[in-house]
Structures are given as structure tokens and as C-alpha cells.
Design a protein around this motif. Structure first.
Motif, short mmCIF file in Angstrom:
data_model
loop_
_atom_site.label_atom_id
_atom_site.label_comp_id
_atom_site.label_asym_id
_atom_site.label_seq_id
_atom_site.Cartn_x
_atom_site.Cartn_y
_atom_site.Cartn_z
N CYS A 230 -55.43 27.54 -60.48
CA CYS A 230 -56.42 27.03 -61.44
C CYS A 230 -56.74 25.55 -61.27
CB CYS A 230 -55.94 27.30 -62.87
SG CYS A 230 -55.97 29.06 -63.30
N ARG A 231 -56.27 24.93 -60.21
CA ARG A 231 -56.71 23.56 -59.95
C ARG A 231 -58.21 23.58 -59.67
NH1 ARG A 231 -51.75 22.12 -55.82
NH2 ARG A 231 -50.12 21.89 -57.42
N LEU A 232 -58.92 22.64 -60.25
CA LEU A 232 -60.38 22.67 -60.15
C LEU A 232 -60.89 22.59 -58.71
CD1 LEU A 232 -61.45 20.46 -63.21
CD2 LEU A 232 -61.45 22.96 -63.01
N GLU A 233 -60.13 21.92 -57.85
CA GLU A 233 -60.59 21.80 -56.46
C GLU A 233 -60.56 23.15 -55.73
OE1 GLU A 233 -56.24 20.20 -56.37
OE2 GLU A 233 -57.97 20.21 -57.75
N ASN A 234 -59.92 24.15 -56.33
CA ASN A 234 -59.87 25.47 -55.70
C ASN A 234 -61.06 26.35 -56.08
OD1 ASN A 234 -57.42 24.76 -54.60
ND2 ASN A 234 -56.21 25.82 -56.16
N ALA A 235 -61.79 25.97 -57.12
CA ALA A 235 -62.82 26.86 -57.66
C ALA A 235 -63.97 27.08 -56.68
CB ALA A 235 -63.34 26.31 -58.98
N ALA A 236 -64.52 25.99 -56.13
CA ALA A 236 -65.66 26.12 -55.22
C ALA A 236 -65.29 26.86 -53.94
CB ALA A 236 -66.26 24.75 -54.91
N ALA B 14 -57.96 28.33 -71.21
CA ALA B 14 -59.23 27.98 -71.85
C ALA B 14 -59.70 26.56 -71.55
CB ALA B 14 -59.14 28.22 -73.36
N PRO B 15 -58.82 25.56 -71.57
CA PRO B 15 -59.30 24.20 -71.29
C PRO B 15 -59.89 24.03 -69.89
CG PRO B 15 -57.14 24.14 -72.35
CD PRO B 15 -57.40 25.57 -71.95
N LEU B 16 -59.47 24.88 -68.95
CA LEU B 16 -59.95 24.78 -67.57
C LEU B 16 -61.01 25.81 -67.22
CD1 LEU B 16 -56.53 24.33 -65.69
CD2 LEU B 16 -58.27 22.58 -66.05
N ASP B 17 -61.06 26.87 -68.00
CA ASP B 17 -61.87 28.03 -67.60
C ASP B 17 -63.34 27.68 -67.42
OD1 ASP B 17 -62.18 31.10 -67.39
OD2 ASP B 17 -63.65 30.53 -68.92
N PHE B 18 -63.94 26.93 -68.34
CA PHE B 18 -65.37 26.66 -68.27
C PHE B 18 -65.72 25.90 -66.99
CE2 PHE B 18 -69.02 23.87 -68.84
CZ PHE B 18 -70.00 24.77 -69.21
N GLU B 19 -64.97 24.83 -66.69
CA GLU B 19 -65.28 24.02 -65.52
C GLU B 19 -64.93 24.77 -64.23
OE1 GLU B 19 -66.76 20.89 -63.28
OE2 GLU B 19 -67.02 21.45 -65.39
#
Length: 204
Positions: free
Chosen positions: A83-89, A104-109
Motif C-alpha cells: 500500500c505504499r503510494l509509489e506502488n500504485a501507478a 481508508a486513509p490511503l485508499d483514495f490516493e
């Protein structure tokens, strides 16, 4: 560009994890399972808790029960990395789905970045598909010329030769019309892809 930089070690880890993970287990795997490690593997792959049910069904056939507590603890550790944001893209660029497993705090971004990556993946796939279709039509056009020459060479009657030319002229016309449609569609897709890649590059 960010779209290119994102395909790195983290993306490679995600791909390897997705490829190595499995939804069912053999009896021997169930009997020797380290449920904490299995949970961590599934968490790293972004799998939902329903995966535990699949493991439980497989292991019940071997008369083995799952260690749910160890699995859940391991999965939480795996999700912490996933769930690290750099993994999403990179996940989206790889064409992989996001199952909404992040807190939830990370899900939207996370979801926003994943969708931006997936949009680029989808458009690249469509451009590739149109390229392949165009190449097939170009081959058909070349084949039509060859086939026409063969049929004309085999005929010495004017009416027959006229019919052959008309038939192949119509065939080539239809192919060229389809190629023009593809060219127009390709231009729209490439414009959309540039916009999607720009949107992905602007993410921070």
C-alpha cells in the motif's frame, strides 16, 4: 518521465509476487505451510481476505486447518509494503487490478494513482491492437495485388479479366477504407495516450 521511472524494482517485485502467488494449495503445501509467510505473500500481491477462504478450502481436503491469526498478521505486513503510494501507478501500468485492500486513509490516493497508471496501460494496449490490425490489413492489401496478378495471368478472356480487376479493385477499396478508419482512430488514441501519460507524470 515518471511513467517510465515507475517501472523499477518495486514494480518487478509486484509482478513477481503476482506470478508466484496461487489461490489453491497442494496437500503437502498445506501440511508444511508457514501461514505467516503465506499471508505476507498474499498481502504483497494485494489480495483480499477471500484468498484465505480459498486456501482453507484447499487445505480442508488434506485434513489441515489454516492458522488464520498468523495468516492475517502476515498479510497485514505484506499490505504495509503493497500500500505504499509509489506502488500504485506501477500496479496500474502492469495492467493489474486494485482490489481496494489498502486502509481508508490511503485508499483514495492509492486508487487515484492506480487508475492513472491503468489508463496509460489500457490506451497503450489499444494503440498496440490498432497497430496489429493495420499491419494485417496491409498484408491483405499486398496479397490482393499478388492474387490479382496470378488470376489475370491465368485468364486470356477480356470479360473474365475485367471481372477480376473489378473484384480486386473493390477488395482493395474496402481495405483502404478500413485503413483510413484505423488511422483516424489511431490518432485519437495517441492523443488520449499522451494526455494520460502527462496526467501520470504530474502525480506526486
Amino acid at each position: 518521465m515518471m511513467a517510465n521511472r515507475l517501472i523499477g524494482p518495486v514494480a518487478a517485485l509486484l509482478v513477481a509476487t503476482l506470478m508466484s502467488g496461487c489461490d489453491t494449495m497442494t496437500p503437502d503445501e498445506c501440511k508444511s505451510a508457514n501461514w505467516s509467510d503465506i499471508g505476507m505473500r498474499d498481502g504483497l500481491a494485494g489480495k483480499t481476505m477471500s484468498t484465505l477462504n480459498e486456501h482453507a478450502k484447499s487445505c480442508s481436503k488434506a485434513g489441515t486447518a489454516v492458522d488464520s491469526a498468523s495468516y492475517v498478521a502476515g498479510r497485514e505486513r505484506g499490505l504495509h509494503t503493497f500500500c505504499r503510494l509509489e506502488n500504485a501507478a506501477p500496479l496500474g501500468l502492469n495492467g493489474s487490478a486494485y482490489a481496494g485492500v489498502c486502509p481508508a486513509p490511503l485508499d483514495f490516493e492509492f486508487r487515484r494513482r492506480h487508475e492513472a497508471g491503468y489508463a496509460v496501460y489500457a490506451l497503450r494496449s489499444q494503440v498496440s491492437g490498432l497497430d496489429s490490425r493495420s499491419e494485417r490489413l496491409q498484408r491483405r492489401l499486398r496479397d490482393a495485388d499478388k492474387d490479382e496478378s496470378k488470376q489475370l495471368a491465368a485468364s486470356d478472356k477480356d470479360d473474365e479479366r475485367k471481372r477480376i480487376r473489378k473484384e480486386f479493385d473493390e477488395r482493395r477499396r474496402d481495405i483502404r477504407n478500413e485503413l483510413r478508419d484505423i488511422d483516424r482512430g489511431m490518432q485519437r488514441m495517441r492523443d488520449a495516450l499522451r494526455s494520460a501519460e502527462y496526467a501520470l507524470d504530474t502525480l506526486r
